[in-house]
Design an enzyme around this catalytic site. Structure first.
Site, PDB file in Angstrom:
ATOM      1  N   HIS A  32       4.798  13.252   5.881  1.00 49.77           N
ATOM      2  CA  HIS A  32       4.826  13.489   4.431  1.00 49.77           C
ATOM      3  C   HIS A  32       5.585  15.132   4.268  1.00 49.77           C
ATOM      4  CE1 HIS A  32       2.583  10.374   3.694  1.00 49.77           C
ATOM      5  NE2 HIS A  32       1.436  10.661   3.783  1.00 49.77           N
TER       6      HIS A  32
ATOM      7  N   HIS B  99       1.171  10.013  -4.121  1.00 55.34           N
ATOM      8  CA  HIS B  99       0.088   9.890  -3.040  1.00 55.34           C
ATOM      9  C   HIS B  99      -1.164   9.773  -3.915  1.00 55.34           C
ATOM     10  CE1 HIS B  99      -1.645   9.453   0.695  1.00 55.34           C
ATOM     11  NE2 HIS B  99      -0.922   9.852   1.539  1.00 55.34           N
TER      12      HIS B  99
ATOM     13  N   TYR C  45      -4.828   8.395  -4.948  1.00 57.09           N
ATOM     14  CA  TYR C  45      -5.773   7.852  -4.093  1.00 57.09           C
ATOM     15  C   TYR C  45      -6.721   6.994  -5.361  1.00 57.09           C
ATOM     16  CZ  TYR C  45      -5.226  10.019   0.469  1.00 57.09           C
ATOM     17  OH  TYR C  45      -4.934  10.494   1.701  1.00 57.09           O
TER      18      TYR C  45
ATOM     19  N   GLN D  24       2.929   1.469   1.272  1.00 55.64           N
ATOM     20  CA  GLN D  24       2.048   1.809   2.194  1.00 55.64           C
ATOM     21  C   GLN D  24       0.684   1.463   1.579  1.00 55.64           C
ATOM     22  OE1 GLN D  24       2.858   2.964   5.278  1.00 55.64           O
ATOM     23  NE2 GLN D  24       0.937   3.592   6.034  1.00 55.64           N
TER      24      GLN D  24
ATOM     25  N   GLU E  33       1.463   3.322  -1.690  1.00 59.50           N
ATOM     26  CA  GLU E  33       2.471   4.384  -1.839  1.00 59.50           C
ATOM     27  C   GLU E  33       3.927   3.697  -1.700  1.00 59.50           C
ATOM     28  OE1 GLU E  33       1.754   6.923   1.563  1.00 59.50           O
ATOM     29  OE2 GLU E  33      -0.344   6.086   1.551  1.00 59.50           O
TER      30      GLU E  33
END
Ligand code: BGC
Length: 348
Positions: A104, A175, A177, A285, A312
Site C-alpha cells: 500500500h 480500503h 472494511y 482483492q 479492493e
C-alpha cells in the site's frame, strides 16, 4: 453536506469530516486525512440504522491504524515484490514495510496525508492531493483526485483521477472494511458473497506476492461464482488459504474490459443490507480481515479477526513487475482514471 471538526492529527493539524446525506437518509462520511471513508449508515430491513464500515473516532487512531480502514491507497495499492520497480530505464527502491515487500505504498502513502477539498456539493465531494517527485520514492509530480458521490438510490461512487509529469505507477483503491450487519456485529463469516471471477492470482507464500499465474477457482474454496457464505470454505485444507489465514487474494474479473461491470455482490446475514460492486478495474482483492488484531474502534466497539471483508478494486498485486499482468504504469502526461461503485440496498 454537513461539515464538522474530526479533531487533530499527532502533528496538530485540523481534520474535517464531510457528510453526504441522500433522500433515504443514508449517509456517507469522509475525512480529509487519507480521503478516508469513516462511516456509511443506512436503515436495515428492521428499520434500525447500521454503520456498515469499520473505523475510528479520532485522527490519531487513523494515523496509528495498521489496517488502512476506509482510506484511499496510492500511488500503488497492494504489494510490490522486493519493494523495487523499474521504470523508463531507472530503478527505484520503495519502503519495505511488509517483510521485504512494499504494501500500500508504505507508511507515507495517500492514506497518511491530508487532502484538499476542491469541490463540494450536496451529493459529492472531490479531494485533491499533490504528491511530489520522489514522494513514497515514486518518480514524478503527481496530482491525484478522488471524488465521492452518494446518490438517492444508495450508490457510493468513487472516481479516481491522476496525472504525473514523469512515468510512474497509478493504481489506487479504497480500503473500506465492510460489515453489512454493522461494524459492531462481529465476524462476517455468515455474510454472503458472489464474485464474478473464474480466475484468481495464487501467491508464492505467506508474503502474498502472486506467482504470476491465473488459477481457476472451479473446484476450490476460491469459487464465489455462485453466492455463498464467506465462511463456508474459509477453513478448508488449502495451501493458499493457509498462507493468508483466510482469503487475501486478487480475483481476475471475468468482464474486465475497462468499462463498468458488476464485479461482486454481498449480503448481510441479519440486517437485510446488500451491496453490489461495479468497477472498471481488472482485479478485486478479497480480504477477509484475517489480520485485524483485537482493537477498539468507533464508539468503543471491539474489533477483531474477520470482523469485516474488503473488496479492493485495483490492478493485480505486483503488476508493475509482472509481465503477465496488465500494467499500472502511467506515462508522463497521460491521465489515469478509474471508477468503483458500492451500491447499497435492501434484500427483496
Ligand atoms: C492486504 C492484506 C493486509 C491488509 C491491511 C490488504 O489489502 O491484502 O494482506 O493485511 O490490506 O494492510
Amino acid at each position: 453536506m454537513q461539515k464538522r471538526s474530526f479533531g487533530q492529527t499527532k502533528e496538530g493539524r485540523e481534520v474535517t469530516e464531510y457528510t453526504l446525506v441522500n433522500a433515504q437518509g443514508m449517509t456517507l462520511s469522509v475525512i480529509d486525512l487519507g480521503a478516508t471513508i469513516v462511516s456509511i449508515t443506512m436503515k436495515g430491513s428492521d428499520g434500525n440504522v447500521y454503520d456498515v464500515v469499520l473505523g475510528y473516532d479520532t485522527p490519531v487512531d487513523y494515523q496509528n491504524n495498521t489496517c488502512y480502514f476506509g482510506a484511499v491507497i496510492g500511488r500503488n495499492a497492494n504489494r510490490i515484490d522486493h519493494a523495487h520497480i523499474h521504470l523508463d530505464g531507472k530503478d527505484y527502491s520503495l519502503e519495505a514495510n511488509d517483510n521485504e515487500n512494499n504494501l500500500h505504498s508504505g507508511s507515507h502513502g495517500f492514506h497518511a496525508v491530508i487532502w484538499d477539498v476542491v469541490q463540494e456539493s450536496a451529493q459529492s465531494i472531490t479531494f485533491s492531493y499533490v504528491s511530489r517527485d520522489g514522494e513514497q520514492d515514486f518518480p514524478g509530480n503527481m496530482t491525484a483526485k478522488v471524488t465521492y458521490t452518494l446518490d438517492d438510490n444508495g450508490e457510493v461512487a468513487i472516481a479516481y483521477e491522476a496525472v504525473c509529469d514523469q512515468t510512474t505507477v497509478a493504481n489506487f483503491t479504497n480500503h473500506a472494511y465492510f460489515n453489512l450487519d454493522g461494524h459492531d456485529s462481529g465476524v462476517i463469516e455468515g455474510q454472503k458473497l458472489e464474485l464474478h471471477a473464474s480466475y484468481y492470482t495464487p501467491v508464492i507464500d505467506s508474503k502474498a506476492i502472486p506467482t504470476g499465474e491465473l488459477a481457476k477457482v472451479a473446484g476450490t474454496p476460491f469459487d464465489f461464482r455462485e453466492m455463498k457464505e464467506i465462511g463456508r470454505d474459509i477453513e478448508a485444507d488449502d495451501t493458499q488459504l493457509r498462507y493468508a489465514g483466510g482469503y487475501d487474494h486478487n480475483y481476475a474479473l471475468d468482464k474486465a474490459d475497462g468499462t463498468m461491470q458488476l464485479a461482486a455482490r454481498a449480503r448481510g446475514a441479519k440486517s437485510g443490507i446488500c451491496m453490489d460492486v461495479y468497477t472498471d478495474c481488472v482485479g478485486i482483492q478479497l480480504y477477509t480481515g484475517n489480520f485485524i488484531t483485537p482493537q477498539t474502534g468507533k464508539g468503543g466497539v471491539q474489533y477483531g479477526k474477520r470482523h469485516a471483508f474488503c473488496l479492493e478494486t485495483q490492478y493485480f498485486p505486483n503488476a508493475v513487475n509482472e509481465k503477465n499482468f496488465k500494467s499500472p504504469v502511467l506515462k508522463a502526461g497521460d491521465t489515469y482514471r478509474s471508477v468503483t461503485k458500492y451500491c447499497f440496498g435492501l434484500e427483496k
